[in-house]
Design an enzyme around this catalytic site. Structure first.
Site, mmCIF file in Angstrom:
data_model
loop_
_atom_site.group_PDB
_atom_site.id
_atom_site.type_symbol
_atom_site.label_atom_id
_atom_site.label_comp_id
_atom_site.label_asym_id
_atom_site.label_seq_id
_atom_site.Cartn_x
_atom_site.Cartn_y
_atom_site.Cartn_z
ATOM 1 N N TYR A 197 43.068 36.359 48.828
ATOM 2 C CA TYR A 197 43.164 36.786 47.434
ATOM 3 C C TYR A 197 42.784 38.263 47.293
ATOM 4 O O TYR A 197 43.483 39.045 46.630
ATOM 5 C CB TYR A 197 42.259 35.933 46.542
ATOM 6 C CG TYR A 197 42.186 36.462 45.130
ATOM 7 C CD1 TYR A 197 43.240 36.258 44.246
ATOM 8 C CD2 TYR A 197 41.081 37.191 44.695
ATOM 9 C CE1 TYR A 197 43.198 36.780 42.960
ATOM 10 C CE2 TYR A 197 41.030 37.710 43.411
ATOM 11 C CZ TYR A 197 42.086 37.507 42.552
ATOM 12 O OH TYR A 197 42.043 38.036 41.278
ATOM 13 N N ARG A 245 29.472 41.373 41.362
ATOM 14 C CA ARG A 245 28.785 41.908 40.191
ATOM 15 C C ARG A 245 29.243 41.268 38.882
ATOM 16 O O ARG A 245 28.473 41.111 37.935
ATOM 17 C CB ARG A 245 29.006 43.420 40.118
ATOM 18 C CG ARG A 245 28.103 44.145 39.128
ATOM 19 C CD ARG A 245 28.820 45.312 38.493
ATOM 20 N NE ARG A 245 29.998 44.837 37.786
ATOM 21 C CZ ARG A 245 31.017 45.620 37.467
ATOM 22 N NH1 ARG A 245 31.014 46.881 37.832
ATOM 23 N NH2 ARG A 245 32.053 45.132 36.810
ATOM 24 N N ARG A 301 37.298 32.437 34.924
ATOM 25 C CA ARG A 301 37.981 32.994 36.096
ATOM 26 C C ARG A 301 37.018 32.846 37.268
ATOM 27 O O ARG A 301 35.911 33.375 37.243
ATOM 28 C CB ARG A 301 38.351 34.457 35.846
ATOM 29 C CG ARG A 301 39.207 34.630 34.606
ATOM 30 C CD ARG A 301 39.406 36.083 34.233
ATOM 31 N NE ARG A 301 40.241 36.759 35.209
ATOM 32 C CZ ARG A 301 39.947 37.924 35.762
ATOM 33 N NH1 ARG A 301 38.816 38.531 35.470
ATOM 34 N NH2 ARG A 301 40.758 38.490 36.623
ATOM 35 N N PHE A 341 38.234 61.465 46.965
ATOM 36 C CA PHE A 341 38.886 60.419 46.175
ATOM 37 C C PHE A 341 38.583 59.038 46.746
ATOM 38 O O PHE A 341 38.352 58.076 45.999
ATOM 39 C CB PHE A 341 40.388 60.691 46.169
ATOM 40 C CG PHE A 341 41.224 59.618 45.540
ATOM 41 C CD1 PHE A 341 41.375 59.549 44.170
ATOM 42 C CD2 PHE A 341 41.881 58.677 46.324
ATOM 43 C CE1 PHE A 341 42.149 58.557 43.581
ATOM 44 C CE2 PHE A 341 42.657 57.685 45.753
ATOM 45 C CZ PHE A 341 42.791 57.629 44.374
#
Length: 427
Positions: free
Chosen positions: A168, A212, A225, A285
């Site tokens: 997933y 978290r 969920r 980044f």
């Protein structure tokens, strides 16, 4: 008053905060004038202010490609996240989403607030996508196709095993890592990274986010969920939602620690990926979200507050589903300001891993496994040979600031904020 008190305790946060505020303001000024590009970059600021800031460091060509990549996947994620959309409606949209990005007339109303605006006006994103060079388009199409199919699979499938969990996370985040590597390569500044390393970059962020956000996800309306794998949580409770019950606090923390230990598996791959990057802007980044992720895990580990409310790193930050979404104060500002090289990355991972290791309870059922993984990370950081060259993010020296200097800093900061007000007189 909370921010004032925090700066009084950590006056060395002032300069990074000021720089970050100025950078955010400059980023807003760089929004393109063309309507479709203007919409895309304005929307980027609304759905992820921190990502909008970091992306501004990239060259214009790559910045445009990464912006569209983010918004396409954010739109795809909005469809998946909307629990009010029936599965029989949602699944075909997810599967065909890679085709919709070529259709400037397509849109689908779902999501809330700024995400609804993104979906209702998705034609702007499509128009911008169609202006990208073919190499960028092919990379974005490929990842969108694979991600949409994976999301559709898990609409009808529970996350039962750890293998399911990894699969997933691969679909919703590992593929983001693969896609970014493709974009960097198409730009011409980086070699194409091994898929296993790119995948781990995404999985580390995604697993941190899932850990978290336990309470937010389990309390989702109209339907919970659930992303924590049954193979892990069933060792501690009968139902995943039982972890938030106060009588299960000990078991909940043990389960949490098990989840954090699983996420630590990806750190070595992440360090290898980042150490191979050549372009400084691309490096920053990629590196900033990873540092924030290891910091979040250090905070979450052995912390019952994960099951009681939002866990905050000083002062606040969040790791997004795909990249990063952060409020800027304090430590987050310091991370963004100081992260410039692998020296900084090794230092941050060493510091946060050291803190995490200090929190391990020897009676925790996974203590030995956790310590072993942390020792491996600490050794990798030490073996880099650069730890003595960096500034610590979290092991701070005692401040020498006097109360007078602190007050002076606040006066300067207040003047700066007042002058940011567009209604402030020119005189």
């Amino acid at each position: 008053m909370g921010s004032l008190g925090a700066l009084m305790k950590h006056p060395d946060d002032f300069y990074p905060l000021l720089k970050l505020k100025m950078a955010a303001r400059n980023a807003e000024k760089q929004i393109p004038s063309e309507p479709h590009w203007g919409f895309c970059f304005s929307m980027l600021h609304k759905v992820s202010r921190s990502f909008a800031l970091v992306i501004q460091q990239l060259d214009t060509e790559l910045r445009h490609a990464v912006c569209i990549f983010y918004l396409v996947l954010r739109a795809l994620d909005t469809v998946e996240d909307d629990t009010s959309v029936a599965a029989d409606v949602k699944v075909p949209i997810l599967i065909d989403f890679y085709r919709h990005i070529y259709d400037p007339d397509w849109h689908f109303s779902c999501g809330t607030k700024e995400y609804k605006v993104l979906m209702d006006q998705f034609h702007h994103v499509s128009a911008a996508f169609l202006e990208l060079e073919k190499g960028y388009q092919e990379a974005i199409e490929d990842i969108t196709l694979r991600m949409g199919a994976g999301m559709a699979k898990f609409i009808c499938k529970e996350v039962e095993t750890v293998d399911d969990y990894d699969e997933y996370c691969h679909y919703v985040a590992g593929l983001v890592g693969l896609g970014l590597s493709k974009l960097f390569h198409a730009y011409g500044s980086e070699d194409l990274a091994p898929e296993s390393l790119s995948n781990s970059m995404g999985l580390f962020l995604q697993k941190t986010n899932i850990i978290r956000d336990y309470l937010e996800d389990i309390n989702e309306i109209p339907k919970s969920r659930m992303f924590w794998p049954r193979q892990i949580w069933s060792k501690y409770v009968k139902k995943l939602e039982d972890l938030k019950d106060e009588e299960n606090s000990v078991k909940a923390v043990q389960c949490l620690n098990d989840m954090v230990t699983n996420a630590l598996l990806h750190v070595d791959d992440c360090l290898k990926y980042m150490s191979a990057l050549r372009d400084p802007a691309i490096f920053r980044f990629c590196a900033i979200p990873q540092i924030m992720a290891i910091g979040t895990l250090a905070l979450c580990y052995n912390n019952i507050k994960v099951f009681r409310g939002v866990v905050k790193m000083r002062r606040v930050f969040q790791v997004d589903v795909h990249f990063i979404s952060a409020s800027f104060p304090g430590l987050t500002a310091k991370v963004i300001d100081r992260t410039k090289s692998m020296t900084d990355v090794y230092g941050a991972f060493y510091d946060f891993s050291y803190i995490l290791k200090a929190k391990v309870d020897k009676n925790d059922p996974n203590a030995q496994k956790t310590v072993s993984r942390l020792d491996s990370i600490l050794k990798t950081c030490r073996d880099s040979g650069v730890l003595n060259k960096r500034k610590s993010y979290i092991i701070e020296n005692q401040s020498n600031y006097t109360p007078f200097v602190v007050v002076l800093l606040f006066i300067i900061f207040a003047i700066f904020l007042v002058n940011l007000n567009p209604n402030w007189p020119n005189n």
